[in-house]
Design an enzyme around this catalytic site. Structure first.
Site: not given
Ligand code: ARG
Length: 436
Positions: A113, A158-159, A281, A287, A289, A294, A320, A325, A328
């Protein structure tokens, strides 16, 4: 799959499908975190040696073995894949395979953690430094071109309706100032999250006198996240603020890209996007582009989408929770894609070719009406009266030249007084303090 580090016997066997679901994209995402996780593990080992939990020789052996892992990972010789539950387990497996029981000592006084939390903070510091660098690069190009093209007339809108004569100088300097602000925000955010959660373990501290300060200092952190519960509760919160800083930049890039995609259309015909940033294109042979423009515009959607996803994961009680998780994927997706786009912007901006005659001739006579009203103010007329007189004189404004209008725009920041030096000084001041 190597054995789970938490396996205690057959009572802890888990269904393979369940494990696949729990792992999610973890090992793939942890590829971004592994170098930081390795550095933090090395600092942790040295910290354990300082309080006598490891001998100096054990810590040394671990540090060297982790250097080898970092090198093998960088060269592609070691691949973080589904053989491991996550990057944290891979580190411990690597050490155990090479150092035997010594490897099993690395996890004293830490949990996955705090391990993941510290790796993420190091990752965010690194990516915010990159963000700051890209913002600085964009601001620098904009300032250079503002200086070089300051007197080139451009109709101001403007606008989306024509408004007053403006200049490339003002347009470039406007985008430059935005990215100086974004650079400042990236740096403030990096400072705000510059605290080490390592050594808070599972969220309650441990009955070992860990040298948390020494470990944090070695990793380059400015301070500690003091409270173990908050070390977990801040997870996701810091990522959210980091994505905010990123989204300030991608949001401004979206505006800039919008301007360019309008200006590059045949109807405006103000600018040509360099051909090496365009694609053709599959059906229309005529074309070319401005796809880069974009996709730089849609970049913000990826970042803001990531931010929204992350925010929704955070509906959690203290401590925790495995839900964390799921902070991420949006964090890493947002940063990797966002930075890849921002990095391209300076090259595209420096290659823009303005069609200056077209821009000048697009400035219709009535765009001088506001100048005329202010000239009358300069002669002592009340503004409202001058406004009405200028409206009545619009047909007579045809002989005015845009260049004269720009030269007379002397209010601070205006076309004749862009204060490029002020912006440059601020940019350099922000760069002076180290970005890493
Ligand atoms: N992959 C887990 C996360 O990103 C890692 C930590 C896992 N901890 C646990 N107590 N299972 O949170």
């Amino acid at each position: 799959m190597s054995d789970y580090i938490w396996k205690k016997g057959s009572s802890t066997d888990v269904d393979a499908r369940v494990m696949r679901f729990l792992a999610g994209e973890d090992v793939v995402l942890d590829r971004q975190l592994l170098p930081f996780d390795i550095r933090a593990s090395q600092a942790h080992a040295r910290g354990l040696a300082r309080i006598g939990v490891l001998t100096a020789a054990q810590a040394e052996a671990m540090t060297e073995s982790l250097d080898a892992l970092a090198a093998a990972f960088a060269s592609g010789e070691f691949v973080l894949d589904a053989r491991y539950e996550d990057g944290h387990s891979a580190i411990e497996s690597w050490l155990t395979e090479r150092l035997g029981e010594i490897g099993g000592r690395i996890h004293a006084g830490r949990s996955r953690n705090d391990q993941v939390a510290v790796a993420l903070r190091l990752y965010l510091k690194d990516r915010l430094a990159r963000l700051a660098r890209f913002c600085a690069d964009i601001a620098r190009i904009c300032l250079e071109r503002a200086d070089r093209e300051q007197a080139v007339p451009l109709p101001g809108h403007t606008h989306l309706q024509q408004a007053m004569p403006s200049s490339l100088g003002l347009w470039w300097a406007g985008h430059a100032e935005a990215f100086v602000d974004n650079l400042a925000l990236a740096r403030q955010t990096a400072q705000w999250l510059d605290a080490s959660p390592l050594g808070t373990a599972s969220g309650f501290g441990v009955n070992l006198a860990l040298d948390r300060e020494g470990v944090a200092a070695e990793l380059g952190f400015a301070r500690l996240v003091v409270n173990p519960q908050y070390a977990q509760n801040a997870r996701g919160k810091v990522e959210l603020r980091a994505l905010d800083a990123l989204s300030a930049a991608t949001g401004d890039l979206r505006r800039l890209a919008w301007d360019l995609s309008l200006f590059a259309s045949q109807e405006f015909g103000f600018v040509r996007v360099p051909a090496n940033f365009c694609t053709g294109s599959s059906i229309m042979p005529n074309k070319l582009n401005p796809d880069t423009v974009e996709l730089l515009r849609s970049l913000h959607a990826t970042v803001v989408g990531a931010r929204t996803e992350l925010d929704n994961v955070l509906s959690l009680p203290s401590g925790y929770q495995r839900d964390l998780q799921d902070t991420k994927p949006p964090t890493i997706r947002g940063f990797e894609r966002g930075l890849a786009g921002l990095e391209l912007a300076p090259g595209m901006l420096s290659g823009l070719e303005w069609q200056t005659e077209r821009m000048r001739s697009a400035i219709a006579p009535e765009l001088h009406a506001t100048d005329r009203a202010n000239e009358l103010v300069g002669q002592g007329q009340p503004f409202r009266e001058a406004y009405r007189q200028a409206a009545a004189e619009i047909d007579g404004l045809g002989r005015r030249r845009a260049e004269d209008s720009l030269r007379a725009r002397i209010s601070p920041g205006g076309c004749a007084r862009l204060e490029l030096g002020t912006l440059k000084t601020r940019l350099e001041g922000l760069l002076d303090a180290s970005l890493e």
